[in-house]
Design an enzyme around this catalytic site. Structure first.
Site, mmCIF file in Angstrom:
data_model
loop_
_atom_site.group_PDB
_atom_site.id
_atom_site.type_symbol
_atom_site.label_atom_id
_atom_site.label_comp_id
_atom_site.label_asym_id
_atom_site.label_seq_id
_atom_site.Cartn_x
_atom_site.Cartn_y
_atom_site.Cartn_z
ATOM 1 N N ASN A 12 0.969 -1.221 -0.099
ATOM 2 C CA ASN A 12 -0.137 -0.051 -0.059
ATOM 3 C C ASN A 12 0.792 1.182 -0.159
ATOM 4 O OD1 ASN A 12 -2.694 -1.329 -0.035
ATOM 5 N ND2 ASN A 12 -1.945 -1.923 1.981
ATOM 6 N N ARG A 19 -3.759 9.285 0.819
ATOM 7 C CA ARG A 19 -4.510 8.875 1.940
ATOM 8 C C ARG A 19 -3.855 9.169 3.272
ATOM 9 N NH1 ARG A 19 -4.462 2.829 1.521
ATOM 10 N NH2 ARG A 19 -5.698 3.034 3.593
ATOM 11 N N TYR A 24 0.709 10.103 7.732
ATOM 12 C CA TYR A 24 1.838 9.843 6.796
ATOM 13 C C TYR A 24 2.166 11.060 6.088
ATOM 14 C CZ TYR A 24 0.274 5.124 7.771
ATOM 15 O OH TYR A 24 -0.223 3.967 8.535
ATOM 16 N N ASP A 88 12.456 -14.381 8.038
ATOM 17 C CA ASP A 88 13.571 -15.243 7.363
ATOM 18 C C ASP A 88 14.362 -14.896 6.595
ATOM 19 O OD1 ASP A 88 12.779 -17.205 9.578
ATOM 20 O OD2 ASP A 88 11.460 -18.267 8.134
ATOM 21 N N GLU A 99 15.088 -0.635 9.524
ATOM 22 C CA GLU A 99 13.633 -0.588 9.519
ATOM 23 C C GLU A 99 13.209 0.793 9.582
ATOM 24 O OE1 GLU A 99 11.643 -3.316 12.422
ATOM 25 O OE2 GLU A 99 9.931 -2.756 11.807
ATOM 26 N N HIS A 101 9.704 3.329 9.722
ATOM 27 C CA HIS A 101 8.164 3.525 9.685
ATOM 28 C C HIS A 101 7.948 4.827 9.549
ATOM 29 C CE1 HIS A 101 7.203 -0.850 10.240
ATOM 30 N NE2 HIS A 101 8.411 -0.672 11.033
ATOM 31 N N ILE A 102 7.129 5.494 8.733
ATOM 32 C CA ILE A 102 6.870 6.887 8.726
ATOM 33 C C ILE A 102 6.131 7.324 9.914
ATOM 34 C CG2 ILE A 102 5.716 8.596 7.495
ATOM 35 C CD1 ILE A 102 5.774 6.447 4.934
ATOM 36 N N SER A 103 5.203 6.521 10.438
ATOM 37 C CA SER A 103 4.446 6.950 11.666
ATOM 38 C C SER A 103 5.435 6.291 12.848
ATOM 39 C CB SER A 103 2.858 6.440 11.681
ATOM 40 O OG SER A 103 3.221 5.050 11.668
ATOM 41 N N ARG A 108 0.489 4.587 18.054
ATOM 42 C CA ARG A 108 -0.775 4.455 17.019
ATOM 43 C C ARG A 108 -1.771 4.010 17.907
ATOM 44 N NH1 ARG A 108 0.385 4.172 11.561
ATOM 45 N NH2 ARG A 108 -1.949 4.372 11.465
ATOM 46 N N ARG A 113 -0.130 -2.410 15.894
ATOM 47 C CA ARG A 113 0.829 -1.848 15.004
ATOM 48 C C ARG A 113 2.141 -1.682 15.636
ATOM 49 N NH1 ARG A 113 -1.289 0.029 10.212
ATOM 50 N NH2 ARG A 113 -3.601 0.325 10.331
HETATM 51 O O1 CA2 Z 1 4.452 4.164 9.395
HETATM 52 C C1 CA2 Z 1 4.584 3.367 8.642
HETATM 53 O O2 CA2 Z 1 5.492 3.580 7.623
HETATM 54 C C2 CA2 Z 1 3.969 1.974 8.346
HETATM 55 O O3 CA2 Z 1 4.845 0.997 8.189
HETATM 56 C C3 CA2 Z 1 2.867 2.168 7.142
HETATM 57 C C4 CA2 Z 1 2.157 0.895 6.881
HETATM 58 C C5 CA2 Z 1 1.338 0.576 8.366
HETATM 59 O O4 CA2 Z 1 0.494 -0.847 8.165
HETATM 60 C C6 CA2 Z 1 2.084 0.428 9.549
HETATM 61 O O5 CA2 Z 1 1.405 0.182 10.749
HETATM 62 C C7 CA2 Z 1 3.041 1.586 9.686
HETATM 63 C C8 CA2 Z 1 1.320 0.859 5.679
HETATM 64 C C9 CA2 Z 1 -0.061 2.287 6.054
HETATM 65 C C10 CA2 Z 1 -0.893 2.015 4.922
HETATM 66 O O6 CA2 Z 1 -0.714 2.290 3.687
HETATM 67 C C11 CA2 Z 1 -0.972 3.825 3.291
HETATM 68 C C12 CA2 Z 1 -0.292 4.009 2.365
HETATM 69 C C13 CA2 Z 1 -0.431 5.433 1.837
HETATM 70 C C14 CA2 Z 1 -1.113 6.283 2.566
HETATM 71 C C15 CA2 Z 1 -1.975 5.910 3.829
HETATM 72 C C16 CA2 Z 1 -1.704 4.537 3.971
#
Ligand code: CA2
Length: 149
Positions: A12, A19, A24, A88, A99, A101-103, A108, A113
């Site tokens: 995604n 979104r 994000y 793995d 690793e 993560h944007i958020s 959260r 999460r």
């Molecule tokens: O914060 C992050 O980078 C995440 O890895 C983003 C993932 C989420 O499942 C993790 O918990 C945290 C993906 C978020 C869903 O994808 C989106 C893409 C674009 C805009 C909004 C949501």
């Protein structure tokens, strides 16, 4: 060791910027790629930037990157929580892995999460610094390499 940093993005994230901007931000994945490339080329490194919605593809890319990379930056997105084949495959690579993560996954609303299964095998984690986490991760990998050279 090679001069390429592999930047991997999970499901995604191709829709980044479209979104939930309150979580994000407004930058797209193409913007993120440009930020990573700027950080790498300034220091003489290359970026191989990819996104997939398919777990098997992520596993294939990690297997292919097993040897010869300068480092890996990975935002596993929802693979973070239950994708044991990706976990793995991460164990197989011989370079440092950050690793991203944007958020901030630890603050959260949904408690699940915060439980990354990837954190136990990666070198380090950046979470909650927005898309800035990506170029920071790239810079860190370069810093480690240059220091150990
Ligand atoms: O914060 C992050 O980078 C995440 O890895 C983003 C993932 C989420 O499942 C993790 O918990 C945290 C993906 C978020 C869903 O994808 C989106 C893409 C674009 C805009 C909004 C949501």
């Amino acid at each position: 060791m090679g001069k390429t940093i592999l930047v991997l993005n999970g499901p995604n994230l191709n829709l980044l910027g479209e979104r939930e901007p309150q979580i994000y931000g407004h930058d797209t994945l193409a913007d993120v790629e440009a930020m990573c490339r700027d950080a790498a080329t300034a220091a003489g490194y290359d970026i191989d930037f990819r996104q997939t919605n398919a777990e098997h593809e992520m596993v294939d890319w990690l297997q292919q990157g097993r040897k010869g990379l300068a480092g890996i930056v990975i935002n596993p997105a929802a693979f973070t929580y239950a994708a044991y084949p990706v976990l793995d495959a991460l164990k197989l690579v011989d370079c440092p892995v950050v690793e991203v993560h944007i958020s901030n996954i630890h603050r959260r609303e949904a408690e699940w999460r915060s439980r990354s299964i990837m954190t136990q095998v990666v070198t380090g984690i950046v979470s909650g610094l927005g898309v800035h986490g990506y170029p920071l991760a790239v810079q860190h990998l370069i810093w480690r390499l240059e220091r150990s050279a």
